[in-house]
Enzyme design. Structure first.
Site: not given
Lengths: 316, 303
Positions: A12, A60, A85, A111, A119
């Site tokens: 990222r 989103e 998302f 992610h 998570d």
């Protein structure tokens, strides 16, 4: 050529650096984020180019629609949020306003996969490649390290059309030389071999290279092909390798259904049917845990690729 | 009704000069709207499918936009619409009205309306860009997405220093979706002031009255609570529509986004299609089409 670890960085951050450079080089580039600027490493772009950056909040669907609208007026929008998302949350918006409408939107998804870690499964999307590659006209790219992610980020700005760019959260080995040529839709043969073709994407490319070393010790000469662009697939490169080795192992941090492995198997079934094994998540959701623990648990390590290679060679 | 509603609004009244210009064109606009309604009936009848109800309720607004309010260049069509007002349709199922207005204002040949919903047509059941029909800038049909797209267009205009406006029409039924409210929240929160949005508030959706299917409650208050100024008018009264659009325009460039609630009737202009949700997505038979067309004056020549 032997690949060595240059450093350990998250992919990222490669996206964030690439986006920031694009901001300086191409004023058509704009960026949108759904309340995850820090996670997506979009800070530098957001702070330096506030007029070209849109914080949309946790909305989103609105972000994807806005991105589609920004192309009307000549902008090149990059959207940023977690992979889950970026895809399943907004699949219909992407389908209608981006893919079907042929808009020049770059959907940038961090992610991805189980290496998101603690998570848990709500955030660990393992179906995104399947969803995105099923959309007509959508280019799907899953780079393997910091350098390749940065290269890919910059390359997609010059490509006209919708793109899904998938990258990850944890720090992983950087091993692609920063000056290695990157071309959308072109596979990279990282190591030549004759006994088995290891085709990998994303975080699994480093595992595949390690697996090739381990196979070498067992007297097996593996070829390692990095498919960073899952769609359009570099069929020529895959077939060239497979015709030489006669068997294939694919490796990806994704559900076995609908991923890179299925794309390769579809190609081979139509052309050069050869024995094949797939290293992927076996139609399951993830769970909480450390990235490496999860890779181990779901069988996505170098040793799993070695096992698959040994198994597939016997079937030749 | 238009005057009463206009009085409710707290905005500056339109100038006399503008008023006289509007008055001169109202009759023309009504004539165009009559032809658009004929086109709608003939297209849906010809295709034996489509959505006449909402098309008829929104016809006056679309005519007012394309023939009076918007500054736009139909030919050559420019996707980016730089220095042009841009319209984004959110409720894509009213494509018959949209296509008719686009053709009648010069985006593509009127004769092409005959291809609506046929194999290989550019006039897809719902608007699409893939077949490159001039005038269409985004696909719509899956509901609730248009205002978000309009925001994107409006942001591109801001960056480009382009002071033209972005218009967006939504159906009332699609306000059941979540996305329009995400978009409204963005506009209110970020003081988006170069969009004029509108709702075709005909109180009908596929399964029945909006009050029965999914009550919108106090729609005006809800939208105002999202930071918008809300105008209302009789959306089937051409004079009211044109003057309300003028008021809305004068309101742009300020602190708040502006929304027009168009109080309309589904099926407007065809007596047996009014007052019911049954014509939302149903095509008339030969006999019904004939009956409908008898109520709509042919003003510009049928395609």
């Amino acid at each position: 050529m032997k690949y060595k670890v240059l450093n350990y960085k998250d992919t990222r951050s490669g996206f964030g650096e690439g986006l920031f450079e694009l901001g300086q080089e191409n004023e058509k580039v704009v960026a949108l984020c759904a309340d995850l600027i820090g996670s997506l490493k979009m800070n530098a772009f957001a702070e330096t180019f506030p007029d070209r950056f849109f914080q949309v909040g946790i909305a989103e669907a609105n972000m994807i629609g806005m991105a589609a609208g920004l192309t009307i007026g000549g902008k090149i929008p990059f959207t940023g949020t977690f992979a889950n998302f970026s895809t399943s949350r907004v699949y219909d918006q992407i389908r209608q306003a981006v893919a079907y409408s042929g808009k020049n939107v770059k959907i940038c998804a961090s992610h991805a996969g189980i290496t998101l870690g603690e998570d848990g499964a709500t955030h660990q999307v393992l179906e995104d490649i399947a969803m995105m590659k099923a959309l007509p006209g959508m280019t799907v790219i899953n780079p393997c390290d910091f350098n390749q992610t940065k290269q890919a980020t910059k390359a997609i700005a010059d490509y006209e059309g919708p793109v899904y760019l998938r990258f990850g959260r944890p720090k992983v080995a950087t091993f692609i030389p920063y000056d290695m040529p990157f071309e959308i839709g072109k596979a990279i043969v990282l190591k030549e071999g004759t006994d088995v073709t290891l085709i990998a994407t994303g975080h699994l490319v480093w595992e595949a290279l390690n697996a090739a070393d381990m196979l070498e010790e067992k007297g097996i000469n593996a070829e390692v092909v990095n498919i960073h662009t899952i769609k359009p697939l570099d069929e020529e490169a895959v077939l060239k390798s497979v015709k030489k080795t006669g068997c294939v192992v694919t490796a990806e941090e994704h559900n076995v259904l609908g991923g890179l492995g299925e794309s390769i198997s579809g190609l081979l079934a139509r052309t050069v049917p050869v024995p094949m094994e797939m290293v992927a998540v076996n139609d399951a959701f993830g769970q909480s845990g450390k990235p490496d623990e999860l890779m181990e648990l779901y069988g996505l390590k170098d040793k799993n690729i070695v096992e698959a290679a040994q198994k597939v060679i016997v079937r030749k | 009704m238009a005057d009463q509603l206009a009085k409710k609004c707290t905005f500056a009244s339109i100038t006399k000069q503008k008023k006289s210009k509007i008055m001169a064109t109202i009759d023309e606009l009504k004539e165009i709207a009559s032809q658009v309604r004929r086109d709608i009936i003939r297209m849906v009848h010809g295709a034996a499918s489509g959505h006449p109800g909402g098309s008829l309720s929104a016809a006056d607004y679309l005519v007012a936009l394309y023939f009076e309010s918007m500054q736009h260049t139909p030919e050559p069509f420019d996707m980016d619409g730089i220095n042009q007002d841009i319209f984004i349709l959110s409720n894509g199922h009213i494509s018959p009205a949209y296509y008719s207005v686009l053709a009648r204002s010069g985006y593509f040949p009127v004769s092409e309306l005959a291809t609506f919903r046929q194999l290989h047509t550019r006039l897809q059941g719902h608007p699409a860009t893939m077949e490159k029909l001039p005038g269409i800038r985004i696909a719509s049909g899956s509901l609730g997405q248009g205002l978000s797209v309009a925001i994107g267009v409006s942001r591109a205009k801001k960056i480009n220093g382009d002071n033209k406006l972005v218009y967006c029409l939504m159906g009332d039924g699609e306000l059941d979706e979540g996305q329009p409210w995400e978009a409204m929240a963005y506009c209110g929160g970020n003081k988006v002031n170069n969009i004029i949005a509108a709702v075709d508030y005909n109180h009908k959706q596929i399964d029945g009255d909006t009050d029965d299917v999914m009550p919108l409650l106090d729609l005006k208050a809800k939208i105002e609570a999202f930071g918008w100024d809300v105008l209302e008018c009789n959306g089937n009264d051409m004079e009211a529509v044109v003057s309300t659009l003028q008021i809305a325009k004068e309101h742009t460039g300020k602190e708040k986004p502006v929304m027009i609630l168009l109080h309309t009737q589904m099926g407007m202009g065809v007596d047996f299609m009014m007052g019911t949700h049954k014509w939302h997505g149903a095509a008339p038979s030969d006999e019904q089409a004939e009956k409908a067309l008898a109520q709509l004056k042919e003003t510009l020549g049928d395609y």
